[in-house]
Design a protein around this motif. Sequence first.
Motif, short mmCIF file in Angstrom:
data_model
loop_
_atom_site.label_atom_id
_atom_site.label_comp_id
_atom_site.label_asym_id
_atom_site.label_seq_id
_atom_site.Cartn_x
_atom_site.Cartn_y
_atom_site.Cartn_z
N TRP A 84 0.99 -1.19 -0.10
CA TRP A 84 -0.09 -0.07 0.07
C TRP A 84 0.83 1.12 0.06
CZ3 TRP A 84 -5.26 0.75 0.22
CH2 TRP A 84 -5.73 2.05 0.49
N GLU A 140 1.07 4.12 -2.73
CA GLU A 140 0.66 5.47 -2.49
C GLU A 140 1.78 6.49 -2.95
OE1 GLU A 140 -1.42 7.83 1.15
OE2 GLU A 140 -0.54 5.65 1.42
N THR A 141 3.09 6.05 -2.44
CA THR A 141 4.23 7.10 -2.79
C THR A 141 4.54 7.15 -4.37
OG1 THR A 141 5.37 6.17 -0.65
CG2 THR A 141 6.41 7.08 -2.42
N HIS A 153 2.58 9.76 -5.94
CA HIS A 153 2.89 11.11 -6.05
C HIS A 153 3.50 11.57 -7.10
CE1 HIS A 153 1.64 11.49 -1.80
NE2 HIS A 153 2.51 10.37 -1.38
N GLU A 187 -7.13 1.80 -4.54
CA GLU A 187 -7.54 2.94 -3.65
C GLU A 187 -5.94 3.63 -2.86
OE1 GLU A 187 -9.44 5.35 -1.13
OE2 GLU A 187 -10.42 4.11 -2.67
N ALA A 188 -5.18 2.82 -2.66
CA ALA A 188 -3.85 3.17 -2.74
C ALA A 188 -3.31 4.34 -3.47
CB ALA A 188 -2.74 2.21 -2.33
N THR A 212 -5.30 7.54 -3.38
CA THR A 212 -5.01 8.07 -2.07
C THR A 212 -3.82 9.09 -2.49
OG1 THR A 212 -6.04 6.56 -0.34
CG2 THR A 212 -4.56 8.02 0.38
N GLY A 213 -2.71 8.48 -2.92
CA GLY A 213 -1.59 9.02 -3.35
C GLY A 213 -1.66 10.19 -4.18
N ASP A 232 -3.28 13.21 -2.13
CA ASP A 232 -2.40 13.60 -1.25
C ASP A 232 -1.62 14.50 -2.08
OD1 ASP A 232 -3.56 12.38 0.79
OD2 ASP A 232 -1.70 10.80 0.82
#
Length: 78
Positions: free
Chosen positions: A30, A34-35, A38, A58-59, A62-63, A66
């Motif tokens: 995850w 997510e990273t 970015h 979803e990860a 989210t990233g 963010d």
Amino acid sequence: MPLSRKAPSPRPIRTQRTGLSRQEAADLTWATLETLAHGLSPGEARDLNTELPEGLAEAVRTGTTDRMVRSATRRMPS
């Protein structure tokens, strides 16, 4: 009647190879996705999401979210 042998479960092998529990492996996966998100453009994130199961997609969302929040925060006057 001879006893049948079951094939070994892949979980113990995975745990022995990495030394991680299933939860630790899931958490690291995850965080990695997510990273990675970015640095993706919105189109790249959409493309990646089509290849991932929903839980991992979803990860990426989210990233990406963010990154947009951080970008908007930097542009706001102090």
